[in-house]
Design an enzyme around this catalytic site. Sequence first.
Site, PDB file in Angstrom:
ATOM      1  N   LYS A  21      15.277 -57.722   0.802  1.00  0.00           N
ATOM      2  CA  LYS A  21      15.766 -58.013  -0.627  1.00  0.00           C
ATOM      3  C   LYS A  21      15.768 -59.505  -0.726  1.00  0.00           C
ATOM      4  CE  LYS A  21      18.953 -55.301  -2.050  1.00  0.00           C
ATOM      5  NZ  LYS A  21      20.417 -54.675  -1.727  1.00  0.00           N
ATOM      6  N   ARG A  66      25.232 -58.696  -2.191  1.00  0.00           N
ATOM      7  CA  ARG A  66      24.205 -57.575  -1.833  1.00  0.00           C
ATOM      8  C   ARG A  66      23.785 -57.633  -0.238  1.00  0.00           C
ATOM      9  NH1 ARG A  66      19.527 -58.517  -6.226  1.00  0.00           N
ATOM     10  NH2 ARG A  66      19.358 -56.439  -5.863  1.00  0.00           N
ATOM     11  N   GLY A 100      20.356 -46.969  -0.289  1.00  0.00           N
ATOM     12  CA  GLY A 100      21.661 -46.581  -0.467  1.00  0.00           C
ATOM     13  C   GLY A 100      22.789 -46.488   0.823  1.00  0.00           C
ATOM     14  N   MET A 160      23.720 -49.164   2.598  1.00  0.00           N
ATOM     15  CA  MET A 160      24.854 -50.060   2.769  1.00  0.00           C
ATOM     16  C   MET A 160      25.365 -50.729   1.438  1.00  0.00           C
ATOM     17  SD  MET A 160      23.000 -52.438   5.704  1.00  0.00           S
ATOM     18  CE  MET A 160      21.778 -52.646   4.982  1.00  0.00           C
ATOM     19  N   ARG A 219      10.305 -54.821  -3.981  1.00  0.00           N
ATOM     20  CA  ARG A 219       9.846 -54.549  -2.610  1.00  0.00           C
ATOM     21  C   ARG A 219       8.733 -53.455  -2.724  1.00  0.00           C
ATOM     22  NH1 ARG A 219      15.164 -50.594  -1.704  1.00  0.00           N
ATOM     23  NH2 ARG A 219      14.764 -49.251  -3.269  1.00  0.00           N
ATOM     24  N   HIS A 262      18.396 -41.039  -5.410  1.00  0.00           N
ATOM     25  CA  HIS A 262      18.546 -41.147  -4.093  1.00  0.00           C
ATOM     26  C   HIS A 262      17.618 -40.116  -3.139  1.00  0.00           C
ATOM     27  CE1 HIS A 262      20.522 -39.983  -0.130  1.00  0.00           C
ATOM     28  NE2 HIS A 262      20.321 -41.714   0.348  1.00  0.00           N
ATOM     29  N   ARG A 321     -14.790 -23.890  24.436  1.00  0.00           N
ATOM     30  CA  ARG A 321     -14.541 -23.127  25.737  1.00  0.00           C
ATOM     31  C   ARG A 321     -15.130 -21.657  25.854  1.00  0.00           C
ATOM     32  NH1 ARG A 321      -8.358 -24.912  25.198  1.00  0.00           N
ATOM     33  NH2 ARG A 321      -9.137 -24.745  23.030  1.00  0.00           N
ATOM     34  N   ARG A 349     -18.109 -25.951  27.512  1.00  0.00           N
ATOM     35  CA  ARG A 349     -17.772 -26.159  28.865  1.00  0.00           C
ATOM     36  C   ARG A 349     -18.046 -24.789  29.528  1.00  0.00           C
ATOM     37  NH1 ARG A 349     -11.234 -26.233  29.923  1.00  0.00           N
ATOM     38  NH2 ARG A 349     -11.637 -24.076  29.307  1.00  0.00           N
ATOM     39  N   SER A 375     -15.698 -36.271  30.035  1.00  0.00           N
ATOM     40  CA  SER A 375     -14.663 -36.011  28.945  1.00  0.00           C
ATOM     41  C   SER A 375     -13.382 -35.722  29.694  1.00  0.00           C
ATOM     42  CB  SER A 375     -14.776 -34.901  28.145  1.00  0.00           C
ATOM     43  OG  SER A 375     -14.068 -34.324  27.418  1.00  0.00           O
ATOM     44  N   GLY A 428     -10.005 -34.156  30.262  1.00  0.00           N
ATOM     45  CA  GLY A 428      -9.101 -33.085  29.855  1.00  0.00           C
ATOM     46  C   GLY A 428      -7.847 -33.691  30.295  1.00  0.00           C
ATOM     47  N   THR A 429      -7.077 -34.076  29.450  1.00  0.00           N
ATOM     48  CA  THR A 429      -5.870 -34.891  29.451  1.00  0.00           C
ATOM     49  C   THR A 429      -4.737 -33.993  29.664  1.00  0.00           C
ATOM     50  OG1 THR A 429      -5.909 -35.428  27.080  1.00  0.00           O
ATOM     51  CG2 THR A 429      -6.317 -37.315  28.931  1.00  0.00           C
ATOM     52  N   CYS A 435     -10.688 -34.680  25.536  1.00  0.00           N
ATOM     53  CA  CYS A 435     -10.604 -33.359  24.621  1.00  0.00           C
ATOM     54  C   CYS A 435      -9.188 -32.889  24.926  1.00  0.00           C
ATOM     55  CB  CYS A 435     -11.840 -32.770  25.049  1.00  0.00           C
ATOM     56  SG  CYS A 435     -11.690 -32.200  26.939  1.00  0.00           S
ATOM     57  N   TYR A 476     -15.512 -41.496  22.101  1.00  0.00           N
ATOM     58  CA  TYR A 476     -14.858 -40.517  21.023  1.00  0.00           C
ATOM     59  C   TYR A 476     -13.534 -39.943  21.551  1.00  0.00           C
ATOM     60  CZ  TYR A 476     -16.668 -36.573  23.875  1.00  0.00           C
ATOM     61  OH  TYR A 476     -16.784 -35.517  24.895  1.00  0.00           O
TER      62      TYR A 476
HETATM   63  P1  ADP Z   1      20.447 -51.291  -3.021  1.00  0.00           P
HETATM   64  O1  ADP Z   1      20.426 -51.895  -1.883  1.00  0.00           O
HETATM   65  O2  ADP Z   1      21.635 -50.149  -2.822  1.00  0.00           O
HETATM   66  O3  ADP Z   1      19.769 -51.100  -3.952  1.00  0.00           O
HETATM   67  P2  ADP Z   1      21.543 -53.818  -4.609  1.00  0.00           P
HETATM   68  O4  ADP Z   1      22.037 -55.148  -3.775  1.00  0.00           O
HETATM   69  O5  ADP Z   1      19.955 -53.771  -5.043  1.00  0.00           O
HETATM   70  O6  ADP Z   1      21.823 -52.554  -3.690  1.00  0.00           O
HETATM   71  O7  ADP Z   1      22.337 -53.588  -5.789  1.00  0.00           O
HETATM   72  C1  ADP Z   1      22.770 -52.330  -6.391  1.00  0.00           C
HETATM   73  C2  ADP Z   1      22.576 -52.347  -7.863  1.00  0.00           C
HETATM   74  O8  ADP Z   1      23.374 -53.515  -8.464  1.00  0.00           O
HETATM   75  C3  ADP Z   1      21.234 -52.390  -8.357  1.00  0.00           C
HETATM   76  O9  ADP Z   1      21.179 -51.844  -9.346  1.00  0.00           O
HETATM   77  C4  ADP Z   1      21.190 -53.991  -8.615  1.00  0.00           C
HETATM   78  O10 ADP Z   1      20.021 -54.099  -9.643  1.00  0.00           O
HETATM   79  C5  ADP Z   1      22.604 -54.306  -9.289  1.00  0.00           C
HETATM   80  N1  ADP Z   1      22.689 -55.794  -8.957  1.00  0.00           N
HETATM   81  C6  ADP Z   1      22.741 -56.461  -7.893  1.00  0.00           C
HETATM   82  N2  ADP Z   1      22.802 -57.816  -7.994  1.00  0.00           N
HETATM   83  C7  ADP Z   1      22.889 -57.818  -9.330  1.00  0.00           C
HETATM   84  C8  ADP Z   1      23.251 -59.148 -10.248  1.00  0.00           C
HETATM   85  N3  ADP Z   1      23.333 -60.251  -9.622  1.00  0.00           N
HETATM   86  N4  ADP Z   1      23.113 -58.963 -11.500  1.00  0.00           N
HETATM   87  C9  ADP Z   1      22.937 -57.617 -12.033  1.00  0.00           C
HETATM   88  N5  ADP Z   1      22.827 -56.355 -11.522  1.00  0.00           N
HETATM   89  C10 ADP Z   1      22.956 -56.769 -10.046  1.00  0.00           C
HETATM   90 MG    MG Z   2      18.543 -52.482  -4.961  1.00  0.00          MG
HETATM   91 MG    MG Z   3      23.254 -49.203  -3.406  1.00  0.00          MG
END
Ligand code: ADP
Ligand code: MG
Ligand code: MG
Length: 930
Positions: A44, A117, A126, A128, A384, A502, A609, A668, A814, A816-817, A881, A901
């Site tokens: 990120k 973040r 989701g 962390m 990303r 998710h 075979r 074979r 060949s 024969g592993t 093979c 091959y």
């Molecule tokens: P995750 O890794 O779970 O996607 P994020 O760090 O991307 O977590 O953030 C969770 C949510 O909060 C996302 O929808 C993101 O767009 C929003 N968010 C994060 N930082 C900001 C910000 N500075 N302003 C507005 N929304 C934010």
């Molecule tokens: Mg995010």
């Molecule tokens: Mg999140």
Amino acid sequence: MPKTAVKSKIKASSSVKISKKMVYFFGGGKADGKATMKNLLGGKGANLAEMAGHPDLRLPVPPGFTLTTEICTYYWANKRSYPKGLTQDVEKNLRRMEEITGKKFGDADNPLLVSVRSGARSSMPGMMETILNCGLTEATIPGLIKLTNNPRFVYDAYRRLIMMYSDVVMEKACGIEPADDQGIRRQLERLMDAMKKKTGATTDTDLTAENLKELTVQFKAKVKEVLGKEFPDNHMDQLWGSIGAVFASWMGKRACSYRRIECIPEEWGTAVSVQAMAFGNMGDDCATGVGFTRNPGTGENAFYGEFLVNAQGEDVVAGIRTPNPINESSRSDQSRNLKSLEQLMPGCYKELAGIRAKLEKHYHDMLDIEFTIEKGRLWMLQCRVGKRNGPAAVRMAIDMHKEKLAKKEEVVMRVTPSQLDELLHPIIDPKAELKTKAIAKGLPAGPGGARGMIVFTAAEAVKWKKEGKHVILVREETNPEDVEGMRAAEAILTARGGMTSHAALVARGWGKCCIVGCAGVEIELAHKTVHIGGEVLKEGDWLSLNGSKGLVYKGKMDMLDASESNELLSEFLRLCNSVRALKVWANAESQPDAATARKFGAEGIGLFRIEHMFYGKGSDEPLFQLRKMIMSKTLEERKIALNALFPFMKNDIKNTLRVMEGLHVTIRLMDPPLHEFVPQQKDKLEQLGQALGISYEELSARANALHESNPMMGHRGVRLGITYPEITEMEARAIFEAAAELNKEGVKVFPDIMIPVVSLEQEVKHQAELIHKVYADVYKAKGVKVNYMVGTMIEIPRACLMAGKLAETMQFFSFGTNDLTQMTFGYSRDDSGYFLKEYVEKNIIPVDPFQTIDQTGVGELIKITVERGRKTRKDLKIGICGEQGGDPASVDFCHNAGLNYVSCSPFRVPIAILAAAQSQIRKPRKNKAV
Ligand code: ADP
Ligand code: MG
Ligand code: MG
């Protein structure tokens, strides 16, 4: 802060290396970091820097800064403390944010609010934590209200902050593990539900400023009551509390189990990004959304996304309201009647579409984006490389190459073997589907078909799976706590959520069949029942899902293997073929198998075979003749049986040679474990006795004499051909006659004869002489030339060491592993299963060597063989093979070892083709093989 219950494996030490630069700034058209710095800044942070600072992009990104992953490692190694100087660095960077935004963190008149973040090297959807609206206090609230003239927005932001902060910082990071449904977030949500009920609000946006203000008072009281502490009212406390909690979330339970499944090392750590807030919740000219630059379910080149007006952060993903589509191509059944972003805010949509094109051009790939619109102004919050399923990955690879967005090497590297595998995945039998009415329809989030028994919790899914059952996890909506259960299930079905929810994200990453947002699904958890389109089903009932179309069926439907003539697949394989050096052959012993292999792109047969004609359908007669041959005592008896066997063998070989016209077929010589072919039943024995003209007693005695205490090391393979040369003669004659007749018809064939279980040079010399002599006879009789080779299977360590000598008479090798692994380790192929499993679990051996070539041991023998063999015969053709021939890591090894091959089962041919192409791109080799 109280200690969490979680223990880190990161060694306690203050000697963890920390670079001097601990904080990286981004914003205002500049950035300290860039996309390639994922290890240090997390995915990120690195991409925020790229979007904000790269001269080709310079997108609108709220300014901020990233604390490196090194600090996370330091934090865990040093009793959750920070390196010296970090406080000052953070403050310096805060000042820079303040300069750019013109706001001030903690200021009473014009306060800056920030998000804190998380972000690891590879995305962990989701898993962390993130805290939004940090910096709202009794001191800053009045100023922000005055400034925005929007008390509703301010109290909405405040209630969100309290919810997230108490959950993440005051509960989770403190190691408090409340009972199900008793977490602080759930408790606060219940207060909010009560408020909605009291005021008659249907969604959260109906709550007024007054309602929300009252709610924040209730929230704070509840936090104090449940957690025994005040919600902090100081902006700096909030900031450092949040930073610590994000680092702490790296060791959270969910994150740990996700890492285990995805094999992400603990040492990587997470970075923390602190970023100025962009507000999507200030009113109807605000919104927040997520998108993919192409459809991640199909790969289609169409911008795909969802958004919500007047919302913040995770609202879209959490499914609290049905999200709107950003454009027509994102519309689903659920969002049929909702306005698109294109319709509601055309200016912003146009800008976003422009950014989409820029991003794809810059990254040469499909991206997953987050954006927020604050009072008509668009802000980019994340990008990303987007997760995608197999069919989509392949489609995008082909398209992006055609669009000249990416080179062929790039797109070939991007498709993983397991994604390609999804194109070969089972589906519900279309015929059965035609006859069955779907009971519900949802969004097609993960491809292929699946069937299983209904379970309602992740824990049950894991338990049932352990009992060997196939289950489908049916949930209201999955959350990150469910990952292990999702993993255990054949498929996932959720009532809520969109293509970016998710469940969809995680399933897509795994290539798992998944249907989300299935409006017809109503779960009654208390009764363990679910209503689906008028049906009431209970736990354990069967469901079948078509994840490619989003259709749900009742019952256990027939499944079909994936279609072999898939257009996408062939087009992609053509790309792979144009780069690879290693050839891919198939193991096949019947005409249909050979045809399948050829369709998938096999360039030869590496293992046919002969004895397999005695298994399965239509094998009664040849099997009877084989048994007669085995039970024969004299040369006379044996010859009679062999002559009877001959036409079957010739016919079988001819059929396969014909299918493989123009390509090599490695046949074979017979390697039957003799005792396996001796009949057990009395009536069969009697019948056999009659045919041989001997008594039942005599026959039993002969059968007993064949018994070996170690048949795998017994009278088999070449040993049979040495003691009974007439067997080899008959086989060679069948092969040459079949080939000569086909050549005469104009069907060009290339039979290669392979001698098994060899350990001595005299063995192959003896057999080769015999074979060449038979050829001379056949040639004399038929007058047609046959292009053939004689080679040997390398499956005994002694043969590896003698490779130089063997190559004097042998034209190909060949490996024969399977046997080579068995004999090198001294592990029985058939009995090693259970202890090997434990070996792998205890890390005594990294992987099962019968699945992936043991590169250090068996691999060394292979290298010795190649070197010694080619020293004698420069153009010696060498292949493999064994089962491992279709395993990507083993294919890579074979590429690097200079083999010509790999040969594997027909259904693994495409994977081997991809793996071979990737090997060539990673480490090109000159010889483009034979
Ligand atoms: P995750 O890794 O779970 O996607 P994020 O760090 O991307 O977590 O953030 C969770 C949510 O909060 C996302 O929808 C993101 O767009 C929003 N968010 C994060 N930082 C900001 C910000 N500075 N302003 C507005 N929304 C934010
Ligand atoms: Mg995010
Ligand atoms: Mg999140």
